[in-house]
Design a protein around this motif. Structure first.
Motif, PDB file in Angstrom:
ATOM      1  N   LEU A  79      26.609  56.200  64.452  1.00 53.27           N
ATOM      2  CA  LEU A  79      27.900  55.956  63.812  1.00 53.27           C
ATOM      3  C   LEU A  79      27.711  55.934  62.304  1.00 53.27           C
ATOM      4  CD1 LEU A  79      29.389  53.157  66.072  1.00 53.27           C
ATOM      5  CD2 LEU A  79      30.396  55.382  65.653  1.00 53.27           C
ATOM      6  N   GLU A  80      28.277  56.926  61.666  1.00 52.86           N
ATOM      7  CA  GLU A  80      28.291  56.881  60.200  1.00 52.86           C
ATOM      8  C   GLU A  80      29.212  55.757  59.772  1.00 52.86           C
ATOM      9  OE1 GLU A  80      26.469  58.661  58.169  1.00 52.86           O
ATOM     10  OE2 GLU A  80      25.527  59.723  59.836  1.00 52.86           O
ATOM     11  N   LEU A  81      29.021  55.289  58.570  1.00 49.45           N
ATOM     12  CA  LEU A  81      29.947  54.301  58.046  1.00 49.45           C
ATOM     13  C   LEU A  81      31.321  54.959  57.945  1.00 49.45           C
ATOM     14  CD1 LEU A  81      27.905  52.679  55.155  1.00 49.45           C
ATOM     15  CD2 LEU A  81      28.231  51.862  57.463  1.00 49.45           C
ATOM     16  N   ALA A  82      32.300  54.270  58.451  1.00 50.90           N
ATOM     17  CA  ALA A  82      33.667  54.797  58.377  1.00 50.90           C
ATOM     18  C   ALA A  82      34.087  54.853  56.917  1.00 50.90           C
ATOM     19  CB  ALA A  82      34.604  53.917  59.188  1.00 50.90           C
ATOM     20  N   ARG A 141      39.443  53.846  55.470  1.00 49.77           N
ATOM     21  CA  ARG A 141      39.786  52.540  55.995  1.00 49.77           C
ATOM     22  C   ARG A 141      40.796  52.703  57.111  1.00 49.77           C
ATOM     23  NH1 ARG A 141      37.286  50.987  56.653  1.00 49.77           N
ATOM     24  NH2 ARG A 141      37.498  48.763  56.684  1.00 49.77           N
ATOM     25  N   PRO A 142      40.760  51.862  58.109  1.00 52.69           N
ATOM     26  CA  PRO A 142      41.580  52.014  59.309  1.00 52.69           C
ATOM     27  C   PRO A 142      43.081  52.129  59.010  1.00 52.69           C
ATOM     28  CG  PRO A 142      40.498  49.837  59.174  1.00 52.69           C
ATOM     29  CD  PRO A 142      39.843  50.729  58.214  1.00 52.69           C
ATOM     30  N   ARG A 164      36.212  56.426  49.810  1.00 50.04           N
ATOM     31  CA  ARG A 164      35.118  56.208  48.869  1.00 50.04           C
ATOM     32  C   ARG A 164      34.478  57.540  48.522  1.00 50.04           C
ATOM     33  NH1 ARG A 164      31.398  53.393  52.431  1.00 50.04           N
ATOM     34  NH2 ARG A 164      30.032  53.447  50.627  1.00 50.04           N
ATOM     35  N   ARG A 185      28.811  59.327  49.747  1.00 50.80           N
ATOM     36  CA  ARG A 185      27.501  58.883  49.321  1.00 50.80           C
ATOM     37  C   ARG A 185      26.557  60.065  49.157  1.00 50.80           C
ATOM     38  NH1 ARG A 185      25.678  56.925  53.463  1.00 50.80           N
ATOM     39  NH2 ARG A 185      27.512  57.390  54.700  1.00 50.80           N
ATOM     40  N   GLN A 210      22.420  51.449  56.053  1.00 53.61           N
ATOM     41  CA  GLN A 210      23.045  52.769  56.121  1.00 53.61           C
ATOM     42  C   GLN A 210      23.748  53.137  54.817  1.00 53.61           C
ATOM     43  OE1 GLN A 210      25.175  52.715  60.128  1.00 53.61           O
ATOM     44  NE2 GLN A 210      25.334  54.852  59.455  1.00 53.61           N
ATOM     45  N   GLN A 224      34.591  45.564  55.520  1.00 52.87           N
ATOM     46  CA  GLN A 224      34.069  46.792  56.111  1.00 52.87           C
ATOM     47  C   GLN A 224      32.909  46.473  57.051  1.00 52.87           C
ATOM     48  OE1 GLN A 224      32.648  49.466  53.120  1.00 52.87           O
ATOM     49  NE2 GLN A 224      32.483  51.213  54.524  1.00 52.87           N
ATOM     50  N   GLU A 270      32.443  47.534  60.864  1.00 54.19           N
ATOM     51  CA  GLU A 270      31.289  48.299  61.349  1.00 54.19           C
ATOM     52  C   GLU A 270      30.566  47.549  62.463  1.00 54.19           C
ATOM     53  OE1 GLU A 270      30.411  51.324  60.630  1.00 54.19           O
ATOM     54  OE2 GLU A 270      31.959  51.657  59.116  1.00 54.19           O
ATOM     55  N   ARG A 313      32.666  47.893  65.645  1.00 60.12           N
ATOM     56  CA  ARG A 313      32.540  49.234  66.232  1.00 60.12           C
ATOM     57  C   ARG A 313      31.272  49.351  67.051  1.00 60.12           C
ATOM     58  NH1 ARG A 313      31.829  53.377  61.796  1.00 60.12           N
ATOM     59  NH2 ARG A 313      32.176  55.042  63.275  1.00 60.12           N
ATOM     60  N   ARG A 314      30.197  48.812  66.488  1.00 56.60           N
ATOM     61  CA  ARG A 314      28.887  48.997  67.102  1.00 56.60           C
ATOM     62  C   ARG A 314      28.634  48.091  68.284  1.00 56.60           C
ATOM     63  NH1 ARG A 314      28.559  51.027  62.192  1.00 56.60           N
ATOM     64  NH2 ARG A 314      26.872  52.467  61.677  1.00 56.60           N
ATOM     65  N   TYR A 324      31.033  45.957  46.818  1.00 61.39           N
ATOM     66  CA  TYR A 324      30.070  46.633  47.678  1.00 61.39           C
ATOM     67  C   TYR A 324      28.699  45.974  47.544  1.00 61.39           C
ATOM     68  CZ  TYR A 324      33.356  50.273  48.824  1.00 61.39           C
ATOM     69  OH  TYR A 324      34.440  50.939  49.309  1.00 61.39           O
TER      70      TYR A 324
END
Lengths: 208, 208
Positions: free
Chosen positions: A180-183, A186-187, A194, A197, B13, B20, B24, B27-28, B65
């Motif tokens: 799972l990549e960082l979302a 935002r939901p 963002r 990266r 990650q 956030q 995350e 989700r996981r 962040y």
DNA sequence: ACAGCCATGTAACTTGTTACATGATTTT
DNA sequence: AAAATCATGTAACAAGTTACATGGCTGT
């Protein structure tokens, strides 16, 4: 909460002093969960603070006997009459760890699972052989111990089976199909995504 | 330690802000273990205190962040490469409770076990039906959820089996064959035995 | 305007756990 | 005499957890 309640329950049988409590607890749980003596006194003070216990007599040897209060008795009854809520409250350290590990793009989840499997199987084997060795022992203490030992064995078996289950599952899927990549979006509430990266700045979770 | 490590692993990650991180983590782990938001910030501050994390950029929306440090990365690697030690360290609340209850002369251990069995079976059934319902769902999140769900199911099955096992065991023995009176003689070092407690002063642990 | 979610943070508290100080007694 | 055990206590800390205060933004 279980140590606290266990000590209180033992005190419901009659006044005890600190060291005695430790001994009684060990007898009843097969000495599986060693209890630091300091914790006994801490717990007693906290139980006293909460009105569940009070300082009682001191004998000639200087032993301080603690006795349970009516409120304490009520607390024990409540404890014994309620059930332990598992699943959603209890956090399983291993499940949490492996779930997180499996969804980490950089990590080798299968290796983690296999390593854990080796350790867990070994622990299970140790428990089973201990269990067999002591199987002939008799008396209430032995019964108490075997109860706890069986609990550990049943749990360890389930753990090993689960590890095999998820290992097979992970092995099926190509490489990181659970990654799972960082979302980035935002939901809800449209917010500017963002800045992507930099690709190299990501995790390097090679097994050290 | 698992929440702390999980959050740190997610930060490995890439930088995240508090909310956030909560997302995350959810989700996981299939949102199985809800995390109070406050805990995120607490944990972040403690990770910062320990040098595993540092405050990073703040974007236009004011999101703070957090980024992992080298030391933090090392900690994550170590976490993933070590195995979770179960059995003797982990205290099983239910096993401890029932072991104590079974050795309490005044308590009705079988009733406690049966009550727990009803609850645990019910919880298992709920988990299994949830599992079946969601079985068709796809995607990495669904995989992560099913992993955790399976862990809960395997553990619940083991719990139910253990409860049945010890119920049978307890049912075999007459009334309180596991009952343990408080040891009146101290184990070593001959000490004068305590005056015998008055018989009526004992526990009255009738199920309230 | 208002309810509700997103978001950050703070303060307080719980159990569990360990390390340490102190002394009596007992075994070797 | 020395080592080990019994026994009580204190101080500090960890991780987890909750309640609360404070804003901003958003959908109705």
């Amino acid at each position: 909460m279980s140590v606290r309640h266990s000590l209180l329950a033992i005190l419901a049988q009659g006044p005890c002093y600190g060291y005695q409590l430790r001994h009684e607890f060990a007898r009843r749980t097969g000495s599986v969960w060693p209890l630091n003596v300091g914790q006994i006194y801490n717990t007693l003070e906290r139980l006293e603070r909460d009105g569940l216990v009070r300082r009682g007599d001191v004998d000639e040897q200087g032993h301080v006997y603690w006795q349970i209060t009516d409120e304490g008795r009520a607390s024990v009854s409540q404890w014994l009459n309620s059930s332990v809520a598992r699943s959603h409250s209890t956090r399983d350290e291993l499940a949490m760890k492996l779930a997180v590990a499996a969804t980490l793009p950089g990590a080798d989840a299968i290796a983690t699972v296999r390593a854990q499997h080796a350790v867990s199987s070994q622990q299970l084997a140790v428990l089973q052989s201990e269990r067999e060795e002591r199987d002939s022992t008799e008396g209430p203490e032995a019964l108490a111990w075997s109860m706890v030992a069986d609990s550990l064995i049943f749990a360890a078996e389930a753990e090993v089976r689960w590890l095999e289950h998820i290992e097979a599952r992970l092995a099926l899927h190509p490489q990181h199909s659970m990654a799972l990549e960082l979302a980035t979006e935002r939901p809800k509430r449209g917010r500017p995504s963002r800045q992507p990266r930099s690709p190299g700045a990501d995790v390097q979770l090679a097994q050290a």
